[in-house]
Design a protein around this motif. Structure first.
Motif, PDB file in Angstrom:
ATOM      1  N   ASP A 202       3.180   3.067  -3.554  1.00 35.17           N
ATOM      2  CA  ASP A 202       3.050   3.627  -3.644  1.00 35.17           C
ATOM      3  C   ASP A 202       3.984   4.357  -2.507  1.00 35.17           C
ATOM      4  OD1 ASP A 202       2.119   6.180  -5.680  1.00 35.17           O
ATOM      5  OD2 ASP A 202       0.144   6.261  -4.836  1.00 35.17           O
ATOM      6  N   SER A 203       3.120   3.109  -1.570  1.00 37.89           N
ATOM      7  CA  SER A 203       3.867   3.542  -0.083  1.00 37.89           C
ATOM      8  C   SER A 203       5.418   2.700   0.644  1.00 37.89           C
ATOM      9  CB  SER A 203       2.936   2.402   1.116  1.00 37.89           C
ATOM     10  OG  SER A 203       3.916   0.787   0.019  1.00 37.89           O
ATOM     11  N   HIS A 204       6.133   2.837  -1.046  1.00 43.07           N
ATOM     12  CA  HIS A 204       7.272   1.603  -1.144  1.00 43.07           C
ATOM     13  C   HIS A 204       8.703   2.641  -1.961  1.00 43.07           C
ATOM     14  CE1 HIS A 204       5.216  -1.531   1.408  1.00 43.07           C
ATOM     15  NE2 HIS A 204       6.174  -2.269   1.601  1.00 43.07           N
ATOM     16  N   HIS A 205       9.872   2.266  -1.508  1.00 43.79           N
ATOM     17  CA  HIS A 205      11.165   2.857  -1.945  1.00 43.79           C
ATOM     18  C   HIS A 205      12.036   1.522  -2.297  1.00 43.79           C
ATOM     19  CE1 HIS A 205      10.310   7.216  -1.956  1.00 43.79           C
ATOM     20  NE2 HIS A 205      11.180   7.116  -1.661  1.00 43.79           N
ATOM     21  N   ALA A 276       5.236 -12.130  -9.123  1.00 38.55           N
ATOM     22  CA  ALA A 276       5.632 -11.055  -8.628  1.00 38.55           C
ATOM     23  C   ALA A 276       4.524  -9.938  -9.254  1.00 38.55           C
ATOM     24  CB  ALA A 276       6.821 -10.668  -8.995  1.00 38.55           C
ATOM     25  N   VAL A 277       4.342  -9.849 -10.797  1.00 40.97           N
ATOM     26  CA  VAL A 277       3.010  -9.177 -11.420  1.00 40.97           C
ATOM     27  C   VAL A 277       1.669  -9.357 -10.783  1.00 40.97           C
ATOM     28  CG1 VAL A 277       2.290  -8.247 -13.173  1.00 40.97           C
ATOM     29  CG2 VAL A 277       5.365  -8.790 -13.411  1.00 40.97           C
ATOM     30  N   SER A 278       0.976 -10.096 -10.176  1.00 45.45           N
ATOM     31  CA  SER A 278       0.103 -10.829  -9.636  1.00 45.45           C
ATOM     32  C   SER A 278      -0.066 -10.207  -7.982  1.00 45.45           C
ATOM     33  CB  SER A 278       0.123 -12.289  -9.581  1.00 45.45           C
ATOM     34  OG  SER A 278      -0.322 -12.691 -11.221  1.00 45.45           O
ATOM     35  N   ALA A 279       1.082 -10.026  -7.688  1.00 45.50           N
ATOM     36  CA  ALA A 279       1.012  -9.426  -6.353  1.00 45.50           C
ATOM     37  C   ALA A 279       1.293  -8.621  -6.213  1.00 45.50           C
ATOM     38  CB  ALA A 279       2.361  -9.939  -5.601  1.00 45.50           C
ATOM     39  N   LEU A 280       1.708  -7.902  -7.196  1.00 52.24           N
ATOM     40  CA  LEU A 280       2.093  -6.212  -7.750  1.00 52.24           C
ATOM     41  C   LEU A 280       0.274  -5.605  -7.699  1.00 52.24           C
ATOM     42  CD1 LEU A 280       4.977  -4.643  -9.777  1.00 52.24           C
ATOM     43  CD2 LEU A 280       4.643  -4.641  -7.044  1.00 52.24           C
ATOM     44  N   GLN A 281      -0.418  -6.271  -8.773  1.00 51.95           N
ATOM     45  CA  GLN A 281      -1.629  -6.023  -8.471  1.00 51.95           C
ATOM     46  C   GLN A 281      -2.382  -6.071  -7.580  1.00 51.95           C
ATOM     47  OE1 GLN A 281      -2.821  -8.677 -12.011  1.00 51.95           O
ATOM     48  NE2 GLN A 281      -1.495  -7.290 -13.776  1.00 51.95           N
ATOM     49  N   ASP A 282      -1.902  -7.434  -7.151  1.00 47.05           N
ATOM     50  CA  ASP A 282      -3.398  -7.396  -5.370  1.00 47.05           C
ATOM     51  C   ASP A 282      -2.539  -6.899  -4.163  1.00 47.05           C
ATOM     52  OD1 ASP A 282      -4.305  -9.860  -7.249  1.00 47.05           O
ATOM     53  OD2 ASP A 282      -3.279 -11.430  -6.636  1.00 47.05           O
ATOM     54  N   GLN A 283      -1.569  -6.064  -4.256  1.00 43.94           N
ATOM     55  CA  GLN A 283      -1.341  -5.028  -3.491  1.00 43.94           C
ATOM     56  C   GLN A 283      -0.896  -6.328  -2.506  1.00 43.94           C
ATOM     57  OE1 GLN A 283      -2.932  -1.932  -2.498  1.00 43.94           O
ATOM     58  NE2 GLN A 283      -2.974  -0.633  -4.831  1.00 43.94           N
ATOM     59  N   ASP A 284       0.051  -7.817  -2.934  1.00 46.76           N
ATOM     60  CA  ASP A 284       0.491  -8.052  -1.907  1.00 46.76           C
ATOM     61  C   ASP A 284       1.696  -8.277  -1.903  1.00 46.76           C
ATOM     62  OD1 ASP A 284       1.196 -10.683  -0.410  1.00 46.76           O
ATOM     63  OD2 ASP A 284       0.396 -12.069  -1.129  1.00 46.76           O
ATOM     64  N   LEU A 285       2.830  -6.743  -1.159  1.00 42.62           N
ATOM     65  CA  LEU A 285       3.537  -6.995  -0.940  1.00 42.62           C
ATOM     66  C   LEU A 285       4.647  -7.695  -0.195  1.00 42.62           C
ATOM     67  CD1 LEU A 285       3.226  -2.786  -1.004  1.00 42.62           C
ATOM     68  CD2 LEU A 285       3.368  -4.374  -3.178  1.00 42.62           C
ATOM     69  N   ALA A 286       3.729  -7.635   0.775  1.00 40.61           N
ATOM     70  CA  ALA A 286       4.786  -9.355   1.696  1.00 40.61           C
ATOM     71  C   ALA A 286       5.386 -10.374   0.592  1.00 40.61           C
ATOM     72  CB  ALA A 286       3.924 -10.227   2.558  1.00 40.61           C
ATOM     73  N   LEU A 287       4.066 -10.934  -0.543  1.00 37.54           N
ATOM     74  CA  LEU A 287       4.853 -12.115  -1.397  1.00 37.54           C
ATOM     75  C   LEU A 287       5.655 -11.044  -2.839  1.00 37.54           C
ATOM     76  CD1 LEU A 287       4.381 -14.653  -2.723  1.00 37.54           C
ATOM     77  CD2 LEU A 287       2.371 -13.935  -3.823  1.00 37.54           C
ATOM     78  N   PHE A 288       5.911 -10.117  -2.922  1.00 41.14           N
ATOM     79  CA  PHE A 288       6.304  -9.634  -3.849  1.00 41.14           C
ATOM     80  C   PHE A 288       7.959  -9.326  -3.226  1.00 41.14           C
ATOM     81  CE2 PHE A 288       9.136  -6.073  -5.707  1.00 41.14           C
ATOM     82  CZ  PHE A 288       8.686  -6.781  -6.890  1.00 41.14           C
ATOM     83  N   SER A 335      25.243  -4.611  -8.319  1.00 41.04           N
ATOM     84  CA  SER A 335      24.533  -3.177  -7.161  1.00 41.04           C
ATOM     85  C   SER A 335      23.252  -4.230  -6.726  1.00 41.04           C
ATOM     86  CB  SER A 335      23.997  -1.955  -7.893  1.00 41.04           C
ATOM     87  OG  SER A 335      24.895  -1.533  -8.179  1.00 41.04           O
ATOM     88  N   ILE A 336      22.498  -3.810  -5.303  1.00 44.38           N
ATOM     89  CA  ILE A 336      22.031  -4.583  -5.517  1.00 44.38           C
ATOM     90  C   ILE A 336      20.377  -3.461  -5.322  1.00 44.38           C
ATOM     91  CG2 ILE A 336      22.125  -6.491  -3.454  1.00 44.38           C
ATOM     92  CD1 ILE A 336      21.415  -4.657  -1.087  1.00 44.38           C
ATOM     93  N   VAL A 337      19.266  -4.403  -5.056  1.00 42.39           N
ATOM     94  CA  VAL A 337      17.845  -3.652  -4.807  1.00 42.39           C
ATOM     95  C   VAL A 337      17.373  -3.687  -3.854  1.00 42.39           C
ATOM     96  CG1 VAL A 337      16.461  -4.654  -6.819  1.00 42.39           C
ATOM     97  CG2 VAL A 337      16.181  -2.517  -5.987  1.00 42.39           C
ATOM     98  N   ALA A 338      17.106  -3.202  -2.870  1.00 42.80           N
ATOM     99  CA  ALA A 338      16.396  -4.042  -1.094  1.00 42.80           C
ATOM    100  C   ALA A 338      14.809  -2.670  -2.098  1.00 42.80           C
ATOM    101  CB  ALA A 338      17.254  -2.506  -0.524  1.00 42.80           C
ATOM    102  N   PHE A 339      13.894  -2.724  -1.044  1.00 41.20           N
ATOM    103  CA  PHE A 339      12.799  -2.957  -1.040  1.00 41.20           C
ATOM    104  C   PHE A 339      11.808  -2.536   0.455  1.00 41.20           C
ATOM    105  CE2 PHE A 339       8.236  -4.453  -1.495  1.00 41.20           C
ATOM    106  CZ  PHE A 339       7.445  -3.529  -2.296  1.00 41.20           C
ATOM    107  N   MET A 340      11.545  -1.785   0.657  1.00 39.53           N
ATOM    108  CA  MET A 340      11.229  -1.469   1.830  1.00 39.53           C
ATOM    109  C   MET A 340       9.724  -0.547   2.140  1.00 39.53           C
ATOM    110  SD  MET A 340      14.542   1.170   3.221  1.00 39.53           S
ATOM    111  CE  MET A 340      15.429   0.019   2.035  1.00 39.53           C
ATOM    112  N   PRO A 341       9.249   0.045   3.213  1.00 40.60           N
ATOM    113  CA  PRO A 341       8.557   1.379   3.049  1.00 40.60           C
ATOM    114  C   PRO A 341       9.215   2.599   3.348  1.00 40.60           C
ATOM    115  CG  PRO A 341       7.969  -0.132   5.093  1.00 40.60           C
ATOM    116  CD  PRO A 341       9.075  -0.497   4.880  1.00 40.60           C
ATOM    117  N   LYS A 342       8.993   3.916   2.761  1.00 41.78           N
ATOM    118  CA  LYS A 342       9.565   4.615   2.173  1.00 41.78           C
ATOM    119  C   LYS A 342       9.673   5.455   4.090  1.00 41.78           C
ATOM    120  CE  LYS A 342       7.306   6.955  -1.494  1.00 41.78           C
ATOM    121  NZ  LYS A 342       6.524   6.958  -2.520  1.00 41.78           N
TER     122      LYS A 342
END
Ligand code: GLA
Length: 365
Positions: A202-205, A276-288, A335-342
């Motif tokens: 929820d924290s990221h876009h 990455a799927v494990s990282a999402l489950q563990d909420q390890d967003l830095a690793l993702f 395109s690129i996809v970028a991941f960042m806090p909202k």
């Protein structure tokens, strides 16, 4: 435009152009792939996310048997195609190819009329073609009272793209836009076609930015990459590159260049999706985020599907405060996809707009 607005617009336009209301309508979203690039035609893992942008298709009967009249809210022309057609390197190929594969063996006694309305940018790597295919198949299957599962629809749409349009793509795009739900990612094993929903933080876009360099899969090196993967399989004596794991990398590295690098990308990219799927489950967003960056580097260095404008945009995205960024989709532009806090998105977007005049922010999800 929201899904309901698109459906309204496609119905209105159908009525205006064909003089009667359509009998069925359907919608399919576009998608952005978060991780797992070019693994889908190698039996590997992917992690795409359906978007809130998409395509609506309206269908009805009209005209002589065998004819298909196709138009779109974006163009005035009504194209006449035939159910016996071959591909014509025209956008209506996605419609006619889907109809031909869906209606194979069905007695079609009347002509068909098809209207398309989309808010997906074309040629941006957001699966505009898969959305047209899936929405066309869904609406037409309803018209003919055919019962098809979402997975069946995805398989038919891929067949249309492979056999009619002539792009040897995997099933990621068609599967994710037929089966997935916007706001969540689809963790798909393309070998078994088993998928799970992957919840996103929820924290990221995720922000999708078009590089300004258009791509067209049928005209670029996509096909070459597919055949290089087949070559690597033959040299290593495996059926698919996803038969290999990280422990096989020494034999992969020993292949001649550039086949070794192509296979290395697939093997390491598969592993990145799992992590990455494990990282999402563990909420390890830095690793993702780190895995997204590694995926980009591997696409650039090993798979050679990036272009300098895209590399610069990925680097600019990271410099401007994205935690992860990568080329998404088939490559050679797009395109690129970028991941960042909202909370960073507004300032970040202004920086990207100022520094990359040819780039265009397409979606924030
Ligand atoms: C395109 C194809 C997909 C997939 C990606 C790369 O989008 O349609 O099947 O191969 O490229 O991951």
């Amino acid at each position: 435009m929201a899904q309901n607005d698109l459906i309204h617009s496609v119905k209105d336009r159908f009525q205006n152009v064909f003089g009667k209301a359509p009998l069925q309508t359907a919608y399919a979203p576009g998608r952005v792939n978060l991780l797992g690039e070019h693994t889908d035609y190698n039996g590997g893992f992917v992690l795409p996310m359906p978007l809130t942008l998409g395509t609506a298709v309206a269908v009805g009967f009209g005209g002589a048997a065998g004819t298909v009249h196709i138009s779109s809210t974006a163009f005035d022309a009504v194209e006449q195609r035939m159910l016996s057609d071959r591909s014509a390197d025209h956008w209506t190929d996605y419609v006619i190819g889907s109809l031909i594969h869906l209606l194979d063996g069905v007695l079609v006694k009347e002509g068909l009329q098809v209207m398309v309305s989309t808010d997906l940018p074309i040629g941006s790597g957001l699966s505009s073609s898969a959305a047209v295919e899936v929405a066309t198949i869904r609406a037409t299957a309803a018209l003919f009272e055919m019962k098809l599962s979402d997975v069946d629809i995805a398989k038919l749409a891929r067949k249309a793209e492979n056999a009619f349009v002539g792009v040897p793509c995997g099933i990621m795009d068609q599967y994710s836009v037929s089966v997935g739900e916007p706001g969540t990612a689809v963790f798909l094993d393309t070998r078994t076609l088993r998928s799970e929903v992957a919840a996103l933080p929820d924290s990221h876009h995720f922000v999708i930015v078009h590089s300004g360099v258009s791509h067209k899969l049928s005209e670029d090196g996509y096909e070459k990459r597919v055949s290089e993967c087949h070559e690597a399989c033959a040299a290593l004596g495996v059926e698919m590159l996803s038969d290999l794991g990280l422990s096989d990398l020494p034999s992969v590295d020993a292949l001649p260049s550039p086949i070794n690098a192509r296979a290395r990308h697939i093997v390491t990219e598969n592993d990145r999706v799992l992590r990455a799927v494990s990282a999402l489950q563990d909420q390890d967003l830095a690793l993702f985020a780190q895995l997204m960056i590694e995926s980009h580097n591997s696409q650039r260095d090993d798979y050679a599907v990036s272009v300098p404008e895209v590399d610069a945009l990925v680097q600019g995205a990271l410099d401007a405060g994205a935690e992860g960024a990568r080329l998404t989709g088939g490559g050679f532009g797009g395109s690129i996809v970028a991941f960042m806090p909202k909370h960073r998105v507004d300032v970040w977007s202004k920086t990207i707009d100022a520094q990359f005049p040819n780039a265009r922010i397409l979606a924030v999800t």
